[in-house]
Scaffold this motif. Structure first.
Motif, PDB file in Angstrom:
ATOM      1  N   ASP A  98      -3.924 -18.219   4.170  1.00  0.00           N
ATOM      2  CA  ASP A  98      -5.232 -18.061   3.531  1.00  0.00           C
ATOM      3  C   ASP A  98      -5.932 -16.776   3.980  1.00  0.00           C
ATOM      4  OD1 ASP A  98      -4.966 -20.438   2.138  1.00  0.00           O
ATOM      5  OD2 ASP A  98      -5.863 -21.627   3.740  1.00  0.00           O
ATOM      6  N   ASP A  99      -5.599 -16.310   5.191  1.00  0.00           N
ATOM      7  CA  ASP A  99      -6.199 -15.076   5.707  1.00  0.00           C
ATOM      8  C   ASP A  99      -5.645 -13.833   5.008  1.00  0.00           C
ATOM      9  OD1 ASP A  99      -7.562 -16.532   7.670  1.00  0.00           O
ATOM     10  OD2 ASP A  99      -5.940 -16.278   9.140  1.00  0.00           O
ATOM     11  N   LEU A 100      -4.414 -13.953   4.504  1.00  0.00           N
ATOM     12  CA  LEU A 100      -3.658 -12.761   4.129  1.00  0.00           C
ATOM     13  C   LEU A 100      -4.246 -11.929   2.991  1.00  0.00           C
ATOM     14  CD1 LEU A 100       0.156 -13.493   4.462  1.00  0.00           C
ATOM     15  CD2 LEU A 100      -1.171 -11.660   5.502  1.00  0.00           C
ATOM     16  N   PRO A 101      -4.637 -12.509   1.862  1.00  0.00           N
ATOM     17  CA  PRO A 101      -5.090 -11.654   0.757  1.00  0.00           C
ATOM     18  C   PRO A 101      -6.184 -10.667   1.154  1.00  0.00           C
ATOM     19  CG  PRO A 101      -4.740 -13.867  -0.034  1.00  0.00           C
ATOM     20  CD  PRO A 101      -4.596 -13.929   1.460  1.00  0.00           C
ATOM     21  N   ALA A 102      -7.212 -11.144   1.868  1.00  0.00           N
ATOM     22  CA  ALA A 102      -8.301 -10.251   2.273  1.00  0.00           C
ATOM     23  C   ALA A 102      -7.817  -9.235   3.294  1.00  0.00           C
ATOM     24  CB  ALA A 102      -9.461 -11.059   2.838  1.00  0.00           C
ATOM     25  N   LEU A 103      -6.967  -9.652   4.213  1.00  0.00           N
ATOM     26  CA  LEU A 103      -6.448  -8.751   5.232  1.00  0.00           C
ATOM     27  C   LEU A 103      -5.594  -7.647   4.610  1.00  0.00           C
ATOM     28  CD1 LEU A 103      -6.213  -8.146   8.250  1.00  0.00           C
ATOM     29  CD2 LEU A 103      -4.312  -9.774   8.357  1.00  0.00           C
ATOM     30  N   LEU A 104      -4.747  -8.029   3.669  1.00  0.00           N
ATOM     31  CA  LEU A 104      -3.898  -7.037   2.998  1.00  0.00           C
ATOM     32  C   LEU A 104      -4.738  -6.072   2.167  1.00  0.00           C
ATOM     33  CD1 LEU A 104      -0.957  -9.341   1.837  1.00  0.00           C
ATOM     34  CD2 LEU A 104      -1.001  -7.789   3.799  1.00  0.00           C
ATOM     35  N   ASP A 144      -0.804   8.552  -0.445  1.00  0.00           N
ATOM     36  CA  ASP A 144      -0.072   7.980  -1.574  1.00  0.00           C
ATOM     37  C   ASP A 144       1.232   7.302  -1.157  1.00  0.00           C
ATOM     38  OD1 ASP A 144      -2.076   8.860  -3.213  1.00  0.00           O
ATOM     39  OD2 ASP A 144      -1.005  10.628  -3.934  1.00  0.00           O
ATOM     40  N   LEU A 145       2.017   7.965  -0.309  1.00  0.00           N
ATOM     41  CA  LEU A 145       3.282   7.366   0.111  1.00  0.00           C
ATOM     42  C   LEU A 145       3.037   6.072   0.878  1.00  0.00           C
ATOM     43  CD1 LEU A 145       6.359   7.407   0.455  1.00  0.00           C
ATOM     44  CD2 LEU A 145       6.027   8.809   2.511  1.00  0.00           C
ATOM     45  N   ALA A 146       2.089   6.095   1.793  1.00  0.00           N
ATOM     46  CA  ALA A 146       1.806   4.912   2.597  1.00  0.00           C
ATOM     47  C   ALA A 146       1.321   3.755   1.718  1.00  0.00           C
ATOM     48  CB  ALA A 146       0.758   5.237   3.658  1.00  0.00           C
ATOM     49  N   ARG A 147       0.497   4.058   0.739  1.00  0.00           N
ATOM     50  CA  ARG A 147       0.007   2.998  -0.154  1.00  0.00           C
ATOM     51  C   ARG A 147       1.144   2.417  -0.977  1.00  0.00           C
ATOM     52  NH1 ARG A 147      -5.862   3.377  -3.121  1.00  0.00           N
ATOM     53  NH2 ARG A 147      -6.963   2.298  -1.456  1.00  0.00           N
ATOM     54  N   THR A 148       2.042   3.281  -1.464  1.00  0.00           N
ATOM     55  CA  THR A 148       3.180   2.804  -2.237  1.00  0.00           C
ATOM     56  C   THR A 148       4.048   1.878  -1.399  1.00  0.00           C
ATOM     57  OG1 THR A 148       3.243   4.772  -3.640  1.00  0.00           O
ATOM     58  CG2 THR A 148       5.289   3.536  -3.436  1.00  0.00           C
ATOM     59  N   VAL A 149       4.330   2.294  -0.178  1.00  0.00           N
ATOM     60  CA  VAL A 149       5.159   1.493   0.720  1.00  0.00           C
ATOM     61  C   VAL A 149       4.467   0.177   1.054  1.00  0.00           C
ATOM     62  CG1 VAL A 149       6.047   1.380   3.078  1.00  0.00           C
ATOM     63  CG2 VAL A 149       6.432   3.420   1.702  1.00  0.00           C
ATOM     64  N   PHE A 150       3.188   0.249   1.399  1.00  0.00           N
ATOM     65  CA  PHE A 150       2.479  -0.962   1.783  1.00  0.00           C
ATOM     66  C   PHE A 150       2.386  -1.947   0.623  1.00  0.00           C
ATOM     67  CE2 PHE A 150      -1.380  -3.510   2.306  1.00  0.00           C
ATOM     68  CZ  PHE A 150      -1.027  -4.181   3.460  1.00  0.00           C
ATOM     69  N   ARG A 151       2.137  -1.444  -0.580  1.00  0.00           N
ATOM     70  CA  ARG A 151       2.062  -2.336  -1.743  1.00  0.00           C
ATOM     71  C   ARG A 151       3.392  -3.048  -1.971  1.00  0.00           C
ATOM     72  NH1 ARG A 151      -1.261   1.926  -5.578  1.00  0.00           N
ATOM     73  NH2 ARG A 151      -3.372   1.271  -4.938  1.00  0.00           N
ATOM     74  N   ARG A 152       4.494  -2.343  -1.721  1.00  0.00           N
ATOM     75  CA  ARG A 152       5.822  -2.943  -1.883  1.00  0.00           C
ATOM     76  C   ARG A 152       6.013  -4.084  -0.875  1.00  0.00           C
ATOM     77  NH1 ARG A 152       9.118   1.707  -1.418  1.00  0.00           N
ATOM     78  NH2 ARG A 152       8.499   2.180  -3.558  1.00  0.00           N
ATOM     79  N   ILE A 153       5.563  -3.847   0.354  1.00  0.00           N
ATOM     80  CA  ILE A 153       5.663  -4.892   1.372  1.00  0.00           C
ATOM     81  C   ILE A 153       4.735  -6.055   1.029  1.00  0.00           C
ATOM     82  CG2 ILE A 153       5.233  -5.429   3.802  1.00  0.00           C
ATOM     83  CD1 ILE A 153       5.920  -2.434   4.385  1.00  0.00           C
ATOM     84  N   ALA A 154       3.483  -5.742   0.690  1.00  0.00           N
ATOM     85  CA  ALA A 154       2.488  -6.785   0.408  1.00  0.00           C
ATOM     86  C   ALA A 154       2.885  -7.625  -0.802  1.00  0.00           C
ATOM     87  CB  ALA A 154       1.120  -6.153   0.186  1.00  0.00           C
ATOM     88  N   ALA A 155       3.503  -7.002  -1.801  1.00  0.00           N
ATOM     89  CA  ALA A 155       3.907  -7.728  -3.007  1.00  0.00           C
ATOM     90  C   ALA A 155       4.936  -8.801  -2.703  1.00  0.00           C
ATOM     91  CB  ALA A 155       4.468  -6.754  -4.043  1.00  0.00           C
TER      92      ALA A 155
END
Length: 219
Positions: free
Chosen positions: A9-15, A26-37
């Motif tokens: 339940d904590d995760l969505p806001a934390l991510l 840009d690269l970091a956001r792309t990578v992080f979105r891939r992990i978060a997805a």
């Protein structure tokens, strides 16, 4: 081992907050979105590492792509990496993490117990692994972080729940604080600088070429 427990339940806001902290990267956001997805692949509220047999088969196959042999027994029976083989009687994430270590280790340490970093958490023959260690302190911590992130990126590339290892290996410890953001960016840039990930942040099959410390001081 996770330092501060996180619930699903904590995760969505934390991510969301951590992604927001990466604005302009840009690269970091792309990578992080891939992990978060990969949160969409998580099937349990417990947020424990996957034990899915299909993920395990993928992890073993990845080792073989890198010419790493595998042994069907727990690392407690010897070493996680004995210089030739990974003991694969453990979670897929742990096996994939060893591929990250192979890529990040200097050439002279690829055939050394646990890559010359000392005993890993799962290693049974700890005294022998520690005796073979040649990397210590800050340099060891840096290489551990790089191998951790590289393994997580492999999990994401294989459509496995990479977010679980991201949490378990404490990449969200500290949330969106500047020092945590800087830690993520630094390690991502080191991997990119040395060709271990490509321009889209996907892991390559390159191995470290340098014998000197694997560092890159641009933050």
């Amino acid at each position: 081992m996770i330092l501060t427990p996180i619930t699903i339940d904590d995760l969505p806001a934390l991510l969301h907050r951590f992604e927001h902290s990466l604005a302009g990267e840009d690269l970091a956001r792309t990578v992080f979105r891939r992990i978060a997805a990969s949160l969409d692949l998580v099937e349990s509220d417990a947020l424990s590492l996957s034990e899915d047999p299909r993920h395990h088969r993928q992890a073993v196959a990845l080792c073989h792509r890198f010419h790493m042999e595998t042994i069907d027994e727990t690392p407690r029976a010897g070493f996680t990496w004995d210089g030739q083989a990974v003991r694969a009687g453990c979670e897929p994430s742990v096996i994939i993490h060893e591929v990250g270590h192979l890529q990040c280790a200097s050439p002279d340490r690829r055939s050394v117990y646990d890559f010359g970093l000392g005993a890993g958490p799962e290693t049974g023959r700890r005294a022998e692994a520690d005796a073979a260690a040649t990397v210590f302190g800050v340099e060891r911590d840096q290489e551990e972080a790089l191998a951790s992130l590289q393994g997580i990126l492999w999990e994401a590339a294989l459509d496995q729940p990479a977010i679980l290892a991201f949490i378990e290996q404490n990449w969200l410890e500290g949330g969106d604080r500047p020092e945590n953001r800087a830690h993520f960016l630094k390690n991502l840039r080191i991997l990119r600088h040395h060709g271990l990930i490509d321009e889209d942040g996907l892991p390559t099959e390159r191995l470290r070429e340098e014998s000197s410390a694997l560092r890159f001081y641009c933050v």
